[in-house]
Design a protein around this motif. Sequence first.
Motif, mmCIF file in Angstrom:
data_model
loop_
_atom_site.group_PDB
_atom_site.id
_atom_site.type_symbol
_atom_site.label_atom_id
_atom_site.label_comp_id
_atom_site.label_asym_id
_atom_site.label_seq_id
_atom_site.Cartn_x
_atom_site.Cartn_y
_atom_site.Cartn_z
ATOM 1 N N THR A 80 51.216 45.253 34.413
ATOM 2 C CA THR A 80 50.375 44.364 35.238
ATOM 3 C C THR A 80 49.308 45.153 36.006
ATOM 4 N N LEU A 81 49.328 46.470 35.879
ATOM 5 C CA LEU A 81 48.482 47.307 36.754
ATOM 6 C C LEU A 81 46.987 47.091 36.568
ATOM 7 N N SER A 82 46.584 46.648 35.382
ATOM 8 C CA SER A 82 45.146 46.534 35.101
ATOM 9 C C SER A 82 44.554 45.204 35.552
ATOM 10 N N MET A 83 45.387 44.318 36.093
ATOM 11 C CA MET A 83 44.885 42.991 36.497
ATOM 12 C C MET A 83 43.781 43.153 37.533
ATOM 13 N N GLN A 84 42.690 42.424 37.357
ATOM 14 C CA GLN A 84 41.542 42.526 38.261
ATOM 15 C C GLN A 84 41.468 41.313 39.177
ATOM 16 N N LEU A 85 40.896 41.519 40.354
ATOM 17 C CA LEU A 85 40.761 40.422 41.315
ATOM 18 C C LEU A 85 39.979 39.255 40.692
ATOM 19 N N GLU A 86 38.872 39.574 40.009
ATOM 20 C CA GLU A 86 38.052 38.503 39.407
ATOM 21 C C GLU A 86 38.864 37.718 38.366
ATOM 22 N N GLU A 87 39.740 38.418 37.651
ATOM 23 C CA GLU A 87 40.554 37.737 36.630
ATOM 24 C C GLU A 87 41.526 36.773 37.306
ATOM 25 N N ILE A 88 42.200 37.227 38.359
ATOM 26 C CA ILE A 88 43.186 36.347 39.007
ATOM 27 C C ILE A 88 42.452 35.165 39.647
ATOM 28 N N ILE A 89 41.249 35.402 40.161
ATOM 29 C CA ILE A 89 40.471 34.296 40.746
ATOM 30 C C ILE A 89 40.121 33.274 39.658
ATOM 31 N N GLY A 90 39.696 33.742 38.502
ATOM 32 C CA GLY A 90 39.338 32.821 37.400
ATOM 33 C C GLY A 90 40.530 31.989 36.957
ATOM 34 N N MET A 111 48.452 38.693 44.064
ATOM 35 C CA MET A 111 47.380 39.647 44.363
ATOM 36 C C MET A 111 47.536 40.865 43.449
ATOM 37 N N PRO A 112 46.454 41.221 42.735
ATOM 38 C CA PRO A 112 46.559 42.328 41.774
ATOM 39 C C PRO A 112 46.766 43.687 42.446
ATOM 40 N N PHE A 113 47.312 44.614 41.665
ATOM 41 C CA PHE A 113 47.507 45.996 42.101
ATOM 42 C C PHE A 113 46.167 46.570 42.579
ATOM 43 N N GLY A 114 46.181 47.187 43.736
ATOM 44 C CA GLY A 114 44.972 47.833 44.256
ATOM 45 C C GLY A 114 44.098 46.909 45.086
#
Length: 271
Positions: A61-71, A89-92
């Motif tokens: 799951t580490l590569s999940m991006q904020l923009e992706e989770i928002i979409g 909330m994504p990693f980082g």
Amino acid sequence: MSIHTRTKRITVPQLVAMKGQQKIVALTAYSSAIAKLIDPLVDFILVGDSTAMVGYGRPSTLSMQLEEIIGHTRAVVDSTRLACVIADMPFGSYQESNEQAFRNCAQVLARTGCDAVKLEANQALAGTVEFLVARGIPVMAHVGLMPQFVNVMGGFKAQGLTAETAAVIAADARATLQAGAFSLLLEGVAEGVARQITLDSSRPTIGIGASPACDGQVLVTEDVLGLGGEHLPRFVKQYADVGAVIRDACERFAEDVRHGRFPEARHCYGL
Ligand code: KIV
């Protein structure tokens, strides 16, 4: 309130009030199609960062991006009207500082319309949970097996099997609840540990691989449907083989095209 009489989206306080009254039911969704189907059936929908693995085929799951989770969260909120929607909330996106966490969680809430966020939060992050809750962000704290710590743990392993790790999980749970988390998600946690945390907490525990002692259960919908790949964790119960249905339908489509059976006249437009 029974799911059959619900006419409005369930709120975070309503979820909390379900503790001791009825089991809380949750599933994940990343897309409009799945969200629409499960909306009337569950109490909350989790837009998990497991999307990285299940939806994008990545190894963790580490590569999940904020923009992706928002979409994905926006798609789920726009396609539902009954279930509470919680975004992972994504990693980082929240570990650096309280300010970074607030900025990103606020964006997720403002741009998606979801009800709450979930953070993988141990004792070290309890201060961040407190900071967010004090500023209007409802937080579900994910403790136990935390997939964003995969490189620290050396794999996805059940937690709390020794007295030492059981004490760490109990302390993480206590610290994040004291910080104001409205609920705990317990993943891959030994039954006795999950039971004690659930007994000690006035707020609901949601288990995934954490025994029936929890106040509710969540699973990844693709795993439930048989779309989750070959090696499922022991805690998954597969309720259907939708993969077989998809394969069969697509095979028949391919055969029809190859043999000139599709499209038929009724599928065509006249002049
Ligand atoms: O990302 C996810 O899907 C999760 C699971 C624990 C449900 O966090």
